[in-house]
Design a protein around this motif. Structure first.
Motif, mmCIF file in Angstrom:
data_model
loop_
_atom_site.group_PDB
_atom_site.id
_atom_site.type_symbol
_atom_site.label_atom_id
_atom_site.label_comp_id
_atom_site.label_asym_id
_atom_site.label_seq_id
_atom_site.Cartn_x
_atom_site.Cartn_y
_atom_site.Cartn_z
ATOM 1 N N GLN A 1 0.845 -1.195 0.000
ATOM 2 C CA GLN A 1 0.000 0.000 0.000
ATOM 3 C C GLN A 1 0.879 1.242 0.000
ATOM 4 O OE1 GLN A 1 -2.255 1.612 3.566
ATOM 5 N NE2 GLN A 1 -3.950 0.704 2.404
ATOM 6 N N ARG A 2 0.546 2.195 -0.859
ATOM 7 C CA ARG A 2 1.222 3.485 -0.906
ATOM 8 C C ARG A 2 0.147 4.556 -1.047
ATOM 9 N NH1 ARG A 2 4.342 0.060 0.135
ATOM 10 N NH2 ARG A 2 6.378 -0.387 -0.796
ATOM 11 N N SER A 3 0.416 5.755 -0.527
ATOM 12 C CA SER A 3 -0.572 6.827 -0.693
ATOM 13 C C SER A 3 0.127 8.164 -0.854
ATOM 14 C CB SER A 3 -1.534 6.872 0.500
ATOM 15 O OG SER A 3 -0.958 7.549 1.609
ATOM 16 N N VAL A 4 -0.604 9.095 -1.438
ATOM 17 C CA VAL A 4 -0.158 10.486 -1.544
ATOM 18 C C VAL A 4 -1.357 11.360 -1.192
ATOM 19 C CG1 VAL A 4 -0.619 10.434 -4.038
ATOM 20 C CG2 VAL A 4 0.746 12.296 -3.050
ATOM 21 N N MET A 5 -1.107 12.386 -0.393
ATOM 22 C CA MET A 5 -2.175 13.277 0.050
ATOM 23 C C MET A 5 -1.761 14.719 -0.154
ATOM 24 S SD MET A 5 -4.047 13.469 3.794
ATOM 25 C CE MET A 5 -2.775 14.418 4.643
ATOM 26 N N THR A 6 -2.673 15.509 -0.698
ATOM 27 C CA THR A 6 -2.504 16.952 -0.788
ATOM 28 C C THR A 6 -3.555 17.591 0.122
ATOM 29 O OG1 THR A 6 -4.044 17.246 -2.626
ATOM 30 C CG2 THR A 6 -1.762 16.690 -3.185
ATOM 31 N N TRP B 1 -6.792 16.364 -2.053
ATOM 32 C CA TRP B 1 -7.042 14.991 -2.493
ATOM 33 C C TRP B 1 -6.197 13.986 -1.727
ATOM 34 C CZ3 TRP B 1 -10.969 14.263 -5.793
ATOM 35 C CH2 TRP B 1 -11.356 15.347 -6.607
ATOM 36 N N LYS B 2 -6.683 12.757 -1.693
ATOM 37 C CA LYS B 2 -5.898 11.633 -1.170
ATOM 38 C C LYS B 2 -6.116 10.437 -2.091
ATOM 39 C CE LYS B 2 -5.204 8.914 3.050
ATOM 40 N NZ LYS B 2 -5.690 8.786 4.449
ATOM 41 N N PHE B 3 -4.994 9.899 -2.590
ATOM 42 C CA PHE B 3 -5.022 8.738 -3.463
ATOM 43 C C PHE B 3 -4.282 7.601 -2.775
ATOM 44 C CE2 PHE B 3 -2.537 6.350 -6.751
ATOM 45 C CZ PHE B 3 -3.595 5.577 -7.225
ATOM 46 N N VAL B 4 -4.908 6.413 -2.734
ATOM 47 C CA VAL B 4 -4.318 5.236 -2.099
ATOM 48 C C VAL B 4 -4.191 4.132 -3.132
ATOM 49 C CG1 VAL B 4 -4.465 3.587 -0.198
ATOM 50 C CG2 VAL B 4 -5.467 5.877 0.066
ATOM 51 N N TYR C 1 -10.135 10.134 -2.373
ATOM 52 C CA TYR C 1 -11.028 10.931 -1.529
ATOM 53 C C TYR C 1 -10.806 12.410 -1.804
ATOM 54 C CZ TYR C 1 -11.302 6.472 0.885
ATOM 55 O OH TYR C 1 -11.475 5.139 1.165
ATOM 56 N N HIS C 2 -11.909 13.140 -1.938
ATOM 57 C CA HIS C 2 -11.856 14.584 -2.139
ATOM 58 C C HIS C 2 -11.899 15.227 -0.753
ATOM 59 C CE1 HIS C 2 -13.288 18.162 -4.824
ATOM 60 N NE2 HIS C 2 -12.170 18.406 -4.171
ATOM 61 N N LEU C 3 -10.743 15.439 -0.154
ATOM 62 C CA LEU C 3 -10.654 15.809 1.252
ATOM 63 C C LEU C 3 -11.306 17.148 1.556
ATOM 64 C CD1 LEU C 3 -7.004 14.691 2.049
ATOM 65 C CD2 LEU C 3 -9.130 13.437 2.457
ATOM 66 N N ARG D 1 -4.668 10.150 -12.255
ATOM 67 C CA ARG D 1 -3.467 10.071 -13.089
ATOM 68 C C ARG D 1 -2.360 10.974 -12.550
ATOM 69 N NH1 ARG D 1 -3.546 8.127 -18.289
ATOM 70 N NH2 ARG D 1 -1.576 8.399 -19.436
ATOM 71 N N GLU D 2 -2.718 12.226 -12.180
ATOM 72 C CA GLU D 2 -1.718 13.159 -11.677
ATOM 73 C C GLU D 2 -1.162 12.714 -10.321
ATOM 74 O OE1 GLU D 2 0.891 16.209 -11.072
ATOM 75 O OE2 GLU D 2 -0.022 15.419 -12.908
ATOM 76 N N LEU D 3 -2.034 12.221 -9.437
ATOM 77 C CA LEU D 3 -1.554 11.758 -8.135
ATOM 78 C C LEU D 3 -0.726 10.485 -8.279
ATOM 79 C CD1 LEU D 3 -4.679 12.448 -5.892
ATOM 80 C CD2 LEU D 3 -2.558 13.760 -6.028
#
Length: 495
Positions: free
Chosen positions: A413-418, A421-424, A434-436, A457-459
Motif C-alpha cells: 500500500q502506498r498513498s499520496v495526500m494533498t 485529495w488523497k489517493f491510495v 477521496y476529495h478531502l 493520473r496526476e496523483l
C-alpha cells in the motif's frame, strides 16, 4: 546561542486530534508556551517502521524496517546496512544520550548500539500486560535464519468453542485467542516504571556544560485500552460521541477494510462508546505521566534552553469507519499524530499553530540542526526549526506520502495526500480516491468515477516519482504484480 538540551516524550498510538478531544492539561499548557503542528503525520501505520523513520529521517524503502520486527513472520528484523541514526550524530557532537522505554526499531541492535549512553529498562512484572520486553540487543551479523515460532504458544490450552459467552469488550474469533479491547488496570504496559526511570535519570544527571538528549517512550494509549480507574472517572459515557464516519459500511472500499470491520461489529454501540471513553482516558493518563517528566525538568532548572517535544509514533482509528487500533486501512486516524514543541529560548510568538505538513522523517534533520551537526540527511525530511523561530520557509512539502507493506498480514500500500485529495494505491485490492476538501472523513471513494481520472493520473505520477526518488521498488511489472491503474512509467509523461 548555546546548543539546547532535547527532551522527547513519545507515546504509542495516539491520535493527532486527541489534543482537542482528550483532557490533557500538561500538554495544553505546553501548547500555550510553544508551537503545535496540526498537520503532523507518520509515514507508516504501525510502530516499527514509524520509529525507524523517526530515528533515521528515512522512509521504510530507505531504512528497511517494514513490519513488527519481533514476530515470527517478520520480513525485516532491523535497519538496512549503512543506515545512520540521528542519535549517533548527536553522540559524536558531544551530547549525553539517555533512553528510557520503548525502542522497537530493531531486534538486532538496541539504543546502546546506536549512540545512547544510558538505557533505563523496566523489568516486567508477573501478570502485567507488558506487550514488549525491551532489551539491549547487541549488533550481530544478519543471517537469513528460520523464524522463531514462539507465537504458537499463544494457542496452547485455547478453548476453540465458537458458542461460548462473549464478555464485555471481547471479540471472539474461532480458533484464535479472545481479544479484549478495553478494561481497567494499574500501571498499564509498565508506563509508570518507564517514567519513574526517566525522572530518576533526569534528576540524577550530572550538571555539565555538555548538552543532553533524553528519549522517553511510553506504550499507552496503545490497545488494549487498559488503564487506572481514576482516569476513566474523568469521562462520562453520556458525553461520548462516536465519529461521524462510524456508520460507513465501506462498501466502496477494499474488501480487507470490511473484513476487519466485521470483527469489531461484534461490539454493541455502547461498547464502542465505552472503548472511546477508555481511549480518551488513556490519553489523559499519558498526559499525567508527561507532567511528571516536566516537573523533573523544572527541578533541574534547565527549562529555558531545553527543547521539549510531545508526540506519538502513529495514531488509532478510535471508531472511525467502525474500526479500532491501527492497520492497513489508510484513514487519517492511523496516520495523524500530535506534535507539540516548547523551547522558551528559541520559539518566537509562543502559542502558535503551524498547519504545514510535517512527517516523522523531519525530526532527525531537526535534531541535527539543533545540535549543530552539518552532515546532510539523505532522506526526504527537512528541519522544522525555522517554523519554531517564526522564519519564512521556502519550498516546504505540499504533499504527504505513506509507505506500508502491511502489519503482519502483508499487502502493498502506498498513498499520496494533498490539501484537497488523497489517493491510495492498494496492490492487494482496488484503489481509493477521496476529495478531502469536500469529504474530510474519507467516506466516499471516487476512484471509479470517470470525471476524476485526471486527478488519479496526476496523483499516480506524484506517487511513483516519490517512489523512484526514495528507492521504493514496489514496481514489479509481472502480470500478477503490476496492478496499478497507472503504472510507474507514467512519471515520464509530461504533466
Amino acid at each position: 546561542m548555546q546548543r539546547p538540551n532535547i527532551l522527547v516524550f513519545m507515546t504509542d498510538q495516539q491520535r493527532g486530534d486527541s489534543l482537542e478531544t482528550a483532557r490533557m492539561p500538561h500538554v495544553d499548557q505546553m501548547r500555550r508556551e510553544g508551537v503545535t503542528f496540526t498537520n503532523s503525520y507518520t509515514v507508516a501505520p504501525h510502530c516499527c517502521p514509524s520509529r525507524a523513520t523517526f530515528f533515521s529521517g528515512l522512509y521504510p524503502s530507505q531504512h528497511g524496517v517494514w513490519n513488527n520486527v519481533k514476530f515470527g513472520n517478520a520480513l525485516s528484523r532491523g535497519f538496512y546496512e549503512g543506515v545512520r541514526l540521528f542519535s549517533e550524530d548527536l553522540k559524536e557532537a558531544g551530547y549525553r544520550m539517555h533512553f528510557s522505554g520503548k525502542w522497537h526499531a530493531s531486534v538486532m541492535e538496541g539504543p546502546l548500539d546506536r549512540g545512547f549512553d544510558v538505557m533505563d529498562e523496566p523489568v516486567p512484572r508477573p501478570g502485567t500486560r507488558c506487550k514488549y520486553v525491551i532489551g539491549d540487543l547487541k549488533r550481530t551479523e544478519y543471517r537469513h535464519t528460520r523464524p522463531d515460532t514462539w507465537e504458537w504458544g499463544l494457542y496452547d490450552g485455547l478453548d476453540p468453542r465458537k458458542d461460548r459467552f462473549r464478555g464485555e469488550a471481547e471479540i471472539l474469533r474461532e480458533g484464535y485467542p479472545p481479544f479484549v479491547l478495553y478494561g481497567e488496570q494499574e500501571n498499564p504496559f509498565q508506563d509508570e516504571d518507564v517514567v519513574a526511570d526517566a525522572v530518576r535519570g533526569l534528576l540524577g544527571m550530572e550538571r555539565s556544560e555538555q548538552p543532553w538528549f533524553y528519549f522517553v517512550g511510553t506504550l499507552g494509549p496503545h490497545d488494549p485500552y487498559y488503564l487506572p480507574k481514576k482516569y476513566l472517572d474523568m469521562y462520562s459515557l453520556k458525553d461520548i460521541r462516536l465519529p461521524e464516519s462510524f456508520s460507513d459500511n465501506m462498501r466502496d472500499k477494499p474488501g480487507l477494510y470490511r473484513r476487519i470491520r466485521d470483527r469489531f461489529d461484534q461490539l454493541s454501540p455502547e461498547e464502542h462508546r465505552e472503548a472511546l471513553r477508555h481511549y480518551l482516558a488513556f490519553c489523559s493518563y499519558e498526559d499525567d505521566l508527561f507532567g511528571r517528566v516536566l516537573d523533573a525538568l523544572e527541578e533541574r532548572g534547565e527549562r529555558e534552553n531545553t527543547v521539549v517535544i510531545f508526540m506519538s509514533d502513529h495514531g488509532d482509528y478510535a471508531g472511525e469507519h467502525g474500526l479500532w487500533c491501527k492497520g492497513l486501512p489508510c484513514f487519517r486516524g492511523a496516520y495523524h499524530i500530535p506534535t507539540v514543541v516548547r523551547w522558551p529560548a528559541g520559539i518566537q510568538e509562543p502559542g502558535r499553530c503551524v498547519d504545514s505538513f510535517l512527517t516523522l522523517a523531519d525530526f532527525a534533520p531537526t535534531f541535527r540542526q539543533l545540535a549543530g551537526v552539518t552532515a546532510e540527511c539523505e532522506g526526504p525530511g527537512r528541519s522544522f526549526v525555522p517554523f519554531l523561530r517564526g522564519e519564512p520557509v521556502d519550498g516546504w512539502q505540499n504533499e504527504l506520502y505513506t509507505q506500508s507493506n502491511g502489519n503482519e498480514l502483508y499487502g502493498i500500500q502506498r498513498s499520496v495526500m494533498t490539501r484537497e485529495w488523497k489517493f491510495v494505491y492498494n496492490g492487494y485490492d482496488y484503489d481509493e480516491l477521496y476529495h478531502l476538501s469536500e469529504d474530510p472523513r474519507e467516506t466516499v471513494n471516487l476512484i471509479d468515477r470517470p470525471e476524476f481520472q485526471p486527478v488519479v493520473r496526476e496523483l499516480s505520477r506524484k506517487l511513483w516519482r516519490f517512489a523512484k526518488e526514495n528507492d521504493d521498488v514496489c514496481i514489479n511489472p509481472y502480470i500478477f504484480c503490476g496492478l496499478a491503474k497507472y503504472g510507474p512509467g507514467i512519471i515520464h509523461e509530461a504533466p
